[in-house]
Scaffold this motif. Structure first.
Motif, PDB file in Angstrom:
ATOM      1  N   VAL A  70      10.460   9.253  11.996  1.00  0.00           N
ATOM      2  CA  VAL A  70      11.356  10.120  11.213  1.00  0.00           C
ATOM      3  C   VAL A  70      10.832  11.554  11.217  1.00  0.00           C
ATOM      4  O   VAL A  70      11.561  12.503  11.524  1.00  0.00           O
ATOM      5  CB  VAL A  70      11.461   9.603   9.758  1.00  0.00           C
ATOM      6  N   MET A  88      10.789  -0.206   6.548  1.00  0.00           N
ATOM      7  CA  MET A  88      10.119   0.755   7.418  1.00  0.00           C
ATOM      8  C   MET A  88       8.611   0.697   7.169  1.00  0.00           C
ATOM      9  O   MET A  88       8.176   0.392   6.068  1.00  0.00           O
ATOM     10  CB  MET A  88      10.644   2.166   7.137  1.00  0.00           C
ATOM     11  N   ASN A  89       7.817   0.988   8.202  1.00  0.00           N
ATOM     12  CA  ASN A  89       6.368   1.067   8.006  1.00  0.00           C
ATOM     13  C   ASN A  89       5.887   2.469   8.417  1.00  0.00           C
ATOM     14  O   ASN A  89       6.703   3.358   8.669  1.00  0.00           O
ATOM     15  CB  ASN A  89       5.650  -0.038   8.786  1.00  0.00           C
ATOM     16  N   ASP A  90       4.561   2.659   8.449  1.00  0.00           N
ATOM     17  CA  ASP A  90       4.026   3.995   8.735  1.00  0.00           C
ATOM     18  C   ASP A  90       4.471   4.508  10.107  1.00  0.00           C
ATOM     19  O   ASP A  90       4.674   5.709  10.287  1.00  0.00           O
ATOM     20  CB  ASP A  90       2.489   3.992   8.631  1.00  0.00           C
ATOM     21  N   TYR A 120      10.608  -3.137   1.460  1.00  0.00           N
ATOM     22  CA  TYR A 120      10.209  -2.109   2.420  1.00  0.00           C
ATOM     23  C   TYR A 120      10.440  -2.631   3.826  1.00  0.00           C
ATOM     24  O   TYR A 120       9.794  -3.584   4.238  1.00  0.00           O
ATOM     25  CB  TYR A 120       8.735  -1.765   2.243  1.00  0.00           C
ATOM     26  N   PRO A 163      13.468  13.324   4.529  1.00  0.00           N
ATOM     27  CA  PRO A 163      12.849  12.466   3.510  1.00  0.00           C
ATOM     28  C   PRO A 163      11.392  12.825   3.258  1.00  0.00           C
ATOM     29  O   PRO A 163      10.711  13.354   4.129  1.00  0.00           O
ATOM     30  CB  PRO A 163      12.969  11.067   4.100  1.00  0.00           C
ATOM     31  N   TYR A 190       7.815  11.137   2.072  1.00  0.00           N
ATOM     32  CA  TYR A 190       7.122   9.861   1.903  1.00  0.00           C
ATOM     33  C   TYR A 190       5.737  10.120   1.337  1.00  0.00           C
ATOM     34  O   TYR A 190       4.911  10.747   1.986  1.00  0.00           O
ATOM     35  CB  TYR A 190       6.984   9.134   3.242  1.00  0.00           C
ATOM     36  N   HIS A 215      10.074   7.142  -6.004  1.00  0.00           N
ATOM     37  CA  HIS A 215       9.830   7.163  -4.554  1.00  0.00           C
ATOM     38  C   HIS A 215      11.113   6.911  -3.760  1.00  0.00           C
ATOM     39  O   HIS A 215      11.235   7.363  -2.615  1.00  0.00           O
ATOM     40  CB  HIS A 215       8.711   6.193  -4.185  1.00  0.00           C
ATOM     41  N   ALA A 216      12.083   6.253  -4.391  1.00  0.00           N
ATOM     42  CA  ALA A 216      13.386   6.067  -3.739  1.00  0.00           C
ATOM     43  C   ALA A 216      14.095   7.415  -3.586  1.00  0.00           C
ATOM     44  O   ALA A 216      14.623   7.720  -2.512  1.00  0.00           O
ATOM     45  CB  ALA A 216      14.245   5.094  -4.542  1.00  0.00           C
ATOM     46  N   ASN A 246       2.044   5.071   1.533  1.00  0.00           N
ATOM     47  CA  ASN A 246       1.854   4.619   2.913  1.00  0.00           C
ATOM     48  C   ASN A 246       1.763   3.085   2.924  1.00  0.00           C
ATOM     49  O   ASN A 246       2.002   2.431   1.905  1.00  0.00           O
ATOM     50  CB  ASN A 246       0.626   5.285   3.547  1.00  0.00           C
ATOM     51  N   ASP A 247       1.426   2.522   4.098  1.00  0.00           N
ATOM     52  CA  ASP A 247       1.414   1.055   4.213  1.00  0.00           C
ATOM     53  C   ASP A 247       0.418   0.425   3.242  1.00  0.00           C
ATOM     54  O   ASP A 247       0.648  -0.685   2.749  1.00  0.00           O
ATOM     55  CB  ASP A 247       1.098   0.638   5.658  1.00  0.00           C
ATOM     56  N   ASN A 291       9.207   3.059  -8.562  1.00  0.00           N
ATOM     57  CA  ASN A 291      10.071   2.751  -7.407  1.00  0.00           C
ATOM     58  C   ASN A 291      11.251   3.710  -7.336  1.00  0.00           C
ATOM     59  O   ASN A 291      11.612   4.194  -6.258  1.00  0.00           O
ATOM     60  CB  ASN A 291      10.572   1.310  -7.504  1.00  0.00           C
ATOM     61  N   SER A 292      11.846   4.009  -8.487  1.00  0.00           N
ATOM     62  CA  SER A 292      13.004   4.906  -8.529  1.00  0.00           C
ATOM     63  C   SER A 292      12.611   6.308  -8.052  1.00  0.00           C
ATOM     64  O   SER A 292      13.336   6.942  -7.271  1.00  0.00           O
ATOM     65  CB  SER A 292      13.529   4.966  -9.971  1.00  0.00           C
ATOM     66  N   ASN A 338       3.116  -5.018  -3.198  1.00  0.00           N
ATOM     67  CA  ASN A 338       3.401  -6.434  -2.927  1.00  0.00           C
ATOM     68  C   ASN A 338       2.345  -7.340  -3.555  1.00  0.00           C
ATOM     69  O   ASN A 338       2.673  -8.394  -4.101  1.00  0.00           O
ATOM     70  CB  ASN A 338       3.501  -6.667  -1.420  1.00  0.00           C
ATOM     71  N   ALA A 395      14.011   0.549  -1.616  1.00  0.00           N
ATOM     72  CA  ALA A 395      12.784   0.868  -2.365  1.00  0.00           C
ATOM     73  C   ALA A 395      13.040   0.829  -3.869  1.00  0.00           C
ATOM     74  O   ALA A 395      12.117   0.632  -4.657  1.00  0.00           O
ATOM     75  CB  ALA A 395      12.253   2.238  -1.959  1.00  0.00           C
ATOM     76  N   ARG A 419       8.034   5.776   9.751  1.00  0.00           N
ATOM     77  CA  ARG A 419       8.065   7.083   9.065  1.00  0.00           C
ATOM     78  C   ARG A 419       7.546   8.199   9.964  1.00  0.00           C
ATOM     79  O   ARG A 419       8.027   9.337   9.896  1.00  0.00           O
ATOM     80  CB  ARG A 419       7.294   7.014   7.754  1.00  0.00           C
ATOM     81  N   ARG A 464       2.069   0.333  -0.188  1.00  0.00           N
ATOM     82  CA  ARG A 464       3.079  -0.725  -0.262  1.00  0.00           C
ATOM     83  C   ARG A 464       2.445  -2.108  -0.309  1.00  0.00           C
ATOM     84  O   ARG A 464       2.962  -3.017  -0.967  1.00  0.00           O
ATOM     85  CB  ARG A 464       4.072  -0.609   0.888  1.00  0.00           C
TER      86      ARG A 464
END
Lengths: 408, 408
Positions: free
Chosen positions: B284, B276-278, B274, A272, A274, A263-264, A277-278, A260-261, A285, B267, B281, A281
């Motif tokens: 962005v 934000m989603n795909d 989370y 940024p 990334y 990707h943060a 992806n969804d 997590n750190s 979860n 994050a 992003r 994530r």
């Protein structure tokens, strides 16, 4: 035919649980923080490399997965090959009885047993295998720590693939990088039931290369300085203790927090970066939900499974042998595969045990079918292996003429 | 009918460009860092509130968007209502000529002119409007800074909705929060051509409430301490200077960096959060690509448009008036809407100018149709407005009996 000197070896991939992200020296691949990884089994995933030195060879040549690479145009390759040749030269100068093979041209053929499509960083295994097989060919008296320093100049994380089990890359302090090398924290035998499940995510879009990405992060993220100075040093110490004690709860929490750190700080880069992806994530979860469900069911562990993500969307799950089938079984329900491309078909699941955990979870079924294109289930493994230290047609990747054999 | 005392007001929403994330005191809503926002026009988005005090009312009652809220069960509501009533009481005690309305029960009716589905944080406008309309009803002699301190106890970011233009919430130092209030950095008139485009993302899944989310981040993220101590204080100073100078390039970069920093610490939370989603992003990446394309086309600006994301997937784009149509036009091509639900139909685009920018961009068309369910184009606005400071059936949300009128 004149005497041919040849060695064929394999080397493993490694998946970091404390990530390498940031260089303080881009030429020498000196990192801004130490890192730590688990070496995965070569029975499942490896790079295989044949190195041949022979008088009849006209020029140094190298083939990667069947395609020739121009060595002179690849700084990382020349770094490693020149250094290994220099080491051999030194030996020969000190011992006249040794054949003068350092002057022979080299043919090197290297191939992964997994498709690049798997999205696994193959450069670590590749440069580890190149370094190790040249050391075998040249019969150098270098230990794994010395070899790791050389492999590092090819690809930073390659230094961690020169040993099995649990491996730390100590960042070092010296400007010449001589103290920036990998050290084994614990052998595979110390904690043998560590398993890894790689969920290869279906993802089209091309990603920022990690080499460029980490440079941008160091240059633009204010938060990475805190990660480098405060977060990683403590995580390294805590992780070593967790591995010594075979403390999976601590191993899992440190692993997930570090992913997590990492990707943060990528998200804090400007612009940024990334990598997740969804789908990635949703895996995160699901893992937290799974761990909570197992704890609610009376598991003695706080965490049954841990996730980590490298510079891409693929999830790597670390889990102990006893829990691997149930974890993947639950994943197979949350991320269903279509009948015609059932990536889970190779596994035997206990549906009842899966239902029991799912009943305690809140994670919805992922709306998109075939979120993953491939599942690789493997385990902690050993270090590089010598398949042959002389020409052996059974294992060699080169034919009698020194050209690559047909690879399927 | 006995004398009825009533006030009806509207208050604006605000979108932070330096985010509020973390409380040092959860009772008083005292933040761990200062924040800064732009107040958006009430002509487009607002909360409207009618407050009535009358002798015939039997009990304090409050309706939110037509649904009654039990005041006693809502600490945030009681905080604000009790404090305003106490302020009125003080006035009455010091001036016998004033009618004793503090003892009358209150009926309060509040409604947003935008659907909650829009995914906009309505609590800021809601608590700002509640505070402002009670101050109007009670004819309190409090300035906006004093009012913002009271609104803050209802909802932290509400304190920034009590003024128009560009508003800073100074975190303060005192334990009682008396110095944690909003101050106007610049009026709408100082920099009137700032516009906001809200892209409401199609997203089913429910999100972590920001109240809970920020508590988890403060408790578990190592990186947020660096954001609080080092990143935000500098960003606040730089942003104030940028606004004073109407320097859009600086405004844009600080805004985008702070949004990234905020989502990075989310994050880094454990378990990670989370928002934000795909789709978020992809916005962005499209914004950075758009800015690069305009710069390559010879724009004097480094940044033509800036993104920021609150605790959800919706994008808010800040852009100057002259660029707004082209930005949204390009967005409409990258994120196409289906014929039958064309959310872009209300806008007039210059296709040629859009094509010119797209030709310089690398962003692919987003694979999913209808990535957005709504577009809200608005601009910087003024502070709360008094529609009536007595009963006025034209604007009141309450009927003669003190019950909510049918809305819509």
């Amino acid at each position: 035919m004149l005497k041919v000197y040849e060695a064929t070896c394999t080397a493993p991939i490694n998946i970091a649980v404390i990530k390498y992200w940031g260089k303080r020296d881009t030429k020498l691949n000196l990192p801004t923080n130490s890192s730590l990884s688990v070496t995965l089994s070569q029975d499942d995933l490896h790079t295989k490399t044949t190195c041949r030195a022979a008088p009849e060879l006209k020029a140094d040549k190298l083939w990667l997965n069947g395609k020739e690479e121009i060595i002179a145009q690849n700084k990382r390759l020349t770094n490693v090959i020149n250094e290994m040749r220099a080491q051999r030269k030194k030996l020969e100068e000190n011992d006249n009885s040794l054949p003068k093979i350092a002057d022979y041209k080299l043919h090197i053929c290297s191939a992964n047993n997994f498709p690049t499509a798997a999205g696994l960083a193959s450069s670590a295994a590749g440069f580890a295998c190149l370094t190790f097989s040249l050391a075998t060919l040249y019969q150098l008296k270098l230990d794994n720590v010395e070899l790791s320093t050389i492999a590092r100049t090819g690809s930073g994380s390659a230094c961690r693939s020169l040993q099995g089990g649990y491996v730390a890359w100590e960042m070092g302090e010296k400007e010449d990088g001589s103290d920036s090398h990998a050290i084994q924290v614990a052998s595979r035998e110390h904690w043998p039931d560590m398993q890894a499940i790689i969920l290869v995510v279906n993802d089209a879009k091309k990603k920022t290369s990690s080499t460029l990405g980490m440079q941008h992060t160091v240059a633009t993220s204010p938060l990475i300085q805190h990660r480098i100075k405060h977060v990683v040093p403590k995580a390294m110490e805590d992780m070593k203790t967790a591995i010594q004690n075979k403390d999976f709860d601590s191993f899992a929490e440190i692993t997930m927090r570090d992913s997590n750190s990492f990707h943060a700080v990528c998200a804090d880069t400007f612009p940024p970066i990334y990598y997740m992806n969804d789908i990635s994530r949703a895996v995160v979860n699901a893992v937290h939900d799974y761990n909570a469900a197992k704890a609610a069911m009376g598991s003695a562990q706080k965490y049954t499974v841990a996730y980590t993500f490298d510079a891409g969307p693929n999830a790597v799950l670390y889990v102990q042998k006893k829990d691997a089938d149930n974890v993947l079984g639950v994943i197979s329900r949350i991320f269903p595969a279509a009948e015609d491309k059932n990536i889970y078909s190779g596994f035997n699941f206990n549906d009842q045990e899966i239902d029991e955990v799912l009943a305690k979870m809140n994670t919805p079924i992922y709306p998109q079918m075939n979120a993953f294109k491939r599942i690789i289930a493997t385990k902690v493994g050993d270090g590089p292996r010598v398949l042959a230290n002389e020409f052996n047609d059974e294992v060699s990747l080169l034919n009698a003429n020194g050209e690559p054999k047909e690879l399927l």
